[in-house]
Motif scaffolding. Structure first.
Motif, mmCIF file in Angstrom:
data_model
loop_
_atom_site.group_PDB
_atom_site.id
_atom_site.type_symbol
_atom_site.label_atom_id
_atom_site.label_comp_id
_atom_site.label_asym_id
_atom_site.label_seq_id
_atom_site.Cartn_x
_atom_site.Cartn_y
_atom_site.Cartn_z
ATOM 1 N N UNK A 163 -66.930 -59.508 26.896
ATOM 2 C CA UNK A 163 -66.417 -60.730 28.381
ATOM 3 C C UNK A 163 -65.497 -59.410 29.022
ATOM 4 N N UNK A 164 -64.756 -58.392 28.341
ATOM 5 C CA UNK A 164 -63.339 -58.122 28.996
ATOM 6 C C UNK A 164 -64.607 -57.025 30.138
ATOM 7 N N UNK A 165 -65.309 -56.554 30.197
ATOM 8 C CA UNK A 165 -66.549 -55.460 30.659
ATOM 9 C C UNK A 165 -66.280 -56.109 32.221
ATOM 10 N N UNK A 166 -66.528 -57.401 32.347
ATOM 11 C CA UNK A 166 -66.420 -57.761 33.530
ATOM 12 C C UNK A 166 -64.872 -57.435 34.367
ATOM 13 N N UNK A 167 -64.111 -57.753 33.946
ATOM 14 C CA UNK A 167 -62.297 -57.864 34.309
ATOM 15 C C UNK A 167 -62.734 -56.133 34.841
ATOM 16 N N UNK A 168 -62.570 -55.050 34.284
ATOM 17 C CA UNK A 168 -62.587 -53.185 33.736
ATOM 18 C C UNK A 168 -63.552 -52.890 35.175
ATOM 19 N N UNK A 169 -64.729 -53.576 35.553
ATOM 20 C CA UNK A 169 -65.822 -53.319 36.575
ATOM 21 C C UNK A 169 -64.964 -53.410 37.997
ATOM 22 N N UNK A 170 -64.314 -54.499 37.471
ATOM 23 C CA UNK A 170 -64.050 -55.833 39.014
ATOM 24 C C UNK A 170 -62.846 -54.772 39.491
ATOM 25 N N UNK A 171 -62.008 -53.967 38.712
ATOM 26 C CA UNK A 171 -60.755 -53.555 38.667
ATOM 27 C C UNK A 171 -61.306 -51.618 39.988
ATOM 28 N N UNK A 172 -62.027 -51.214 38.812
ATOM 29 C CA UNK A 172 -62.001 -50.203 39.398
ATOM 30 C C UNK A 172 -63.461 -50.283 40.318
ATOM 31 N N UNK A 173 -63.930 -51.200 40.694
ATOM 32 C CA UNK A 173 -64.470 -51.407 41.627
ATOM 33 C C UNK A 173 -63.271 -51.927 43.117
ATOM 34 N N UNK A 174 -62.891 -52.473 43.022
ATOM 35 C CA UNK A 174 -61.630 -52.048 44.062
ATOM 36 C C UNK A 174 -60.612 -51.027 43.900
ATOM 37 N N UNK A 175 -60.734 -50.481 43.188
ATOM 38 C CA UNK A 175 -60.333 -49.039 43.489
ATOM 39 C C UNK A 175 -61.146 -47.710 43.930
ATOM 40 N N UNK A 176 -61.900 -48.118 44.465
ATOM 41 C CA UNK A 176 -63.045 -47.481 44.955
ATOM 42 C C UNK A 176 -62.430 -48.177 46.183
ATOM 43 N N UNK A 177 -62.913 -49.585 46.607
ATOM 44 C CA UNK A 177 -62.519 -50.109 48.019
ATOM 45 C C UNK A 177 -60.915 -49.287 48.057
ATOM 46 N N UNK A 178 -60.416 -49.873 47.769
ATOM 47 C CA UNK A 178 -58.372 -48.925 48.050
ATOM 48 C C UNK A 178 -59.066 -48.010 48.891
ATOM 49 N N UNK A 179 -59.236 -47.201 47.894
ATOM 50 C CA UNK A 179 -59.415 -45.306 48.176
ATOM 51 C C UNK A 179 -60.422 -44.568 49.361
ATOM 52 N N UNK A 180 -61.405 -46.347 49.723
ATOM 53 C CA UNK A 180 -62.249 -45.512 50.331
ATOM 54 C C UNK A 180 -61.289 -45.000 51.712
ATOM 55 N N UNK A 181 -61.957 -43.553 52.524
ATOM 56 C CA UNK A 181 -61.580 -43.215 54.386
ATOM 57 C C UNK A 181 -59.733 -42.471 53.486
ATOM 58 N N UNK A 182 -59.451 -42.459 52.688
ATOM 59 C CA UNK A 182 -58.250 -41.721 52.270
ATOM 60 C C UNK A 182 -58.851 -40.313 51.250
ATOM 61 N N UNK A 183 -58.541 -39.600 52.105
ATOM 62 C CA UNK A 183 -58.451 -37.493 51.792
ATOM 63 C C UNK A 183 -57.274 -37.821 50.161
ATOM 64 N N UNK A 184 -56.472 -38.175 50.535
ATOM 65 C CA UNK A 184 -55.148 -37.698 49.327
ATOM 66 C C UNK A 184 -56.157 -38.866 48.183
ATOM 67 N N UNK A 185 -56.504 -39.739 47.954
ATOM 68 C CA UNK A 185 -57.086 -41.104 47.197
ATOM 69 C C UNK A 185 -58.342 -40.261 46.714
ATOM 70 N N UNK A 186 -59.180 -39.114 47.126
ATOM 71 C CA UNK A 186 -60.651 -38.492 46.567
ATOM 72 C C UNK A 186 -61.286 -38.640 45.329
ATOM 73 N N UNK A 187 -59.648 -37.795 44.810
ATOM 74 C CA UNK A 187 -59.980 -37.808 42.411
ATOM 75 C C UNK A 187 -59.873 -39.803 42.227
ATOM 76 N N UNK A 188 -58.173 -40.341 42.285
ATOM 77 C CA UNK A 188 -58.978 -41.220 42.076
ATOM 78 C C UNK A 188 -59.938 -41.990 42.101
ATOM 79 N N UNK A 189 -60.815 -42.070 43.803
ATOM 80 C CA UNK A 189 -62.063 -42.825 43.101
ATOM 81 C C UNK A 189 -63.043 -42.274 42.947
ATOM 82 N N UNK A 190 -63.068 -41.163 42.175
ATOM 83 C CA UNK A 190 -64.091 -40.096 41.780
ATOM 84 C C UNK A 190 -63.779 -40.647 39.569
ATOM 85 N N UNK A 191 -62.411 -40.756 39.989
ATOM 86 C CA UNK A 191 -62.635 -40.895 38.275
ATOM 87 C C UNK A 191 -63.195 -42.460 38.003
ATOM 88 N N UNK A 192 -62.264 -43.778 38.830
ATOM 89 C CA UNK A 192 -62.574 -45.343 39.134
ATOM 90 C C UNK A 192 -64.570 -44.931 38.769
#
Length: 253
Positions: A163-192
């Motif tokens: 039941x907690x997977x939805x929370x994880x998915x939401x957290x990771x999608x948030x990170x992908x959205x936050x990293x968008x457009x920033x080259x310094x955050x490319x690796x974090x987005x990749x990991x998410x």
């Protein structure tokens, strides 16, 4: 009679002498360097007005505000070097030359000006990572509490944990959205994105094979989460903190 003529002549000569050049003067107004002057005969009256000086500045020498005459030279600019936010700037008059240098990074520690750029963004990413880590810890606690002698109990605990997977998915999608457009955050987005792909499918049944597969999938997911968390935490720490020598000077931007 002759004496009378001489007397009248003398008076006339004196009157002519007293009347100057013998015409009505046409005076031009006094200027900074010349007094009031007759444009016909050049006779003057009074004194020159003198200059009304404006002090020299960066671009102009000492200048008369009335006639525009100058004296000396302009002072010249006192330049402050360009920095990340401002172009080369005169500290006296505010004139600028060229452009601002810009920050070394869009996100994280700028070593040129010793400020952290977009710190709120990085902290939001960090918050999502912490939430994922906490959620994963809760899932692990639920699964490890299962009585492995009873298949149904293990199945129920896995279902509860999932039941907690939805929370994880939401957290990771948030990170992908936050990293968008920033080259310094490319690796974090990749990991998410890796974690998003690693989230297991919901357990399909309570039979032995399904339960074992559910546990195996969760263990694989857990390994990837731990690896991703450590890697992203290291990236964030390096971007936020800069060198040890500059930490004490950190400013928020």
């Amino acid at each position: 009679m002759k004496a009378k003529f001489i007397e009248i002549s003398s008076i006339l000569i004196i009157m002519v002498a007293l009347s100057g050049c013998g015409h009505q003067h046409s005076f031009t107004e006094a200027t900074c360097i010349e007094p009031k002057t007759c444009s016909v005969c050049g006779e003057t009256e009074g004194e020159a007005l003198g200059h009304t000086w404006l002090e020299a500045d960066c671009d102009n020498p000492k200048t008369c505000s009335v006639c525009g005459a100058t004296e000396g030279e302009a002072l010249g600019h006192t330049w402050m070097e360009a920095d990340c936010d401002s172009p080369k700037t005169c500290s006296v008059c505010g004139a600028t030359d060229g452009k601002a240098l810009g920050h070394m990074v869009e996100v994280g520690w700028c070593s040129r000006c010793n400020t952290t750029q977009n710190e709120d963004l990085v902290q939001e990413i960090q918050s999502n990572l912490e939430s994922m880590q906490e959620t994963t810890t809760n899932m692990t606690s639920i699964i490890t509490s299962a009585n492995t002698y009873f298949l149904d109990d293990v199945y129920i605990k896995i279902c509860r944990a999932q039941l907690y997977y939805d929370t994880v998915e939401r957290n990771m999608q948030n990170i992908c959205d936050l990293c968008k457009g920033y080259s310094e955050l490319h690796e974090i987005k990749k990991q998410a994105k890796k974690i998003l792909k690693a989230i297991p499918q919901k357990i399909s049944g309570n039979d032995r094979n399904s339960v074992i597969k559910g546990l195996t999938d969760y263990n694989n997911y857990l390994k990837k989460v731990r690896k991703m968390y450590i890697k992203c935490a290291d990236i964030i720490a390096s971007q936020l903190e800069g060198s040890d020598s500059t930490n004490s000077k950190r400013k928020k931007k």
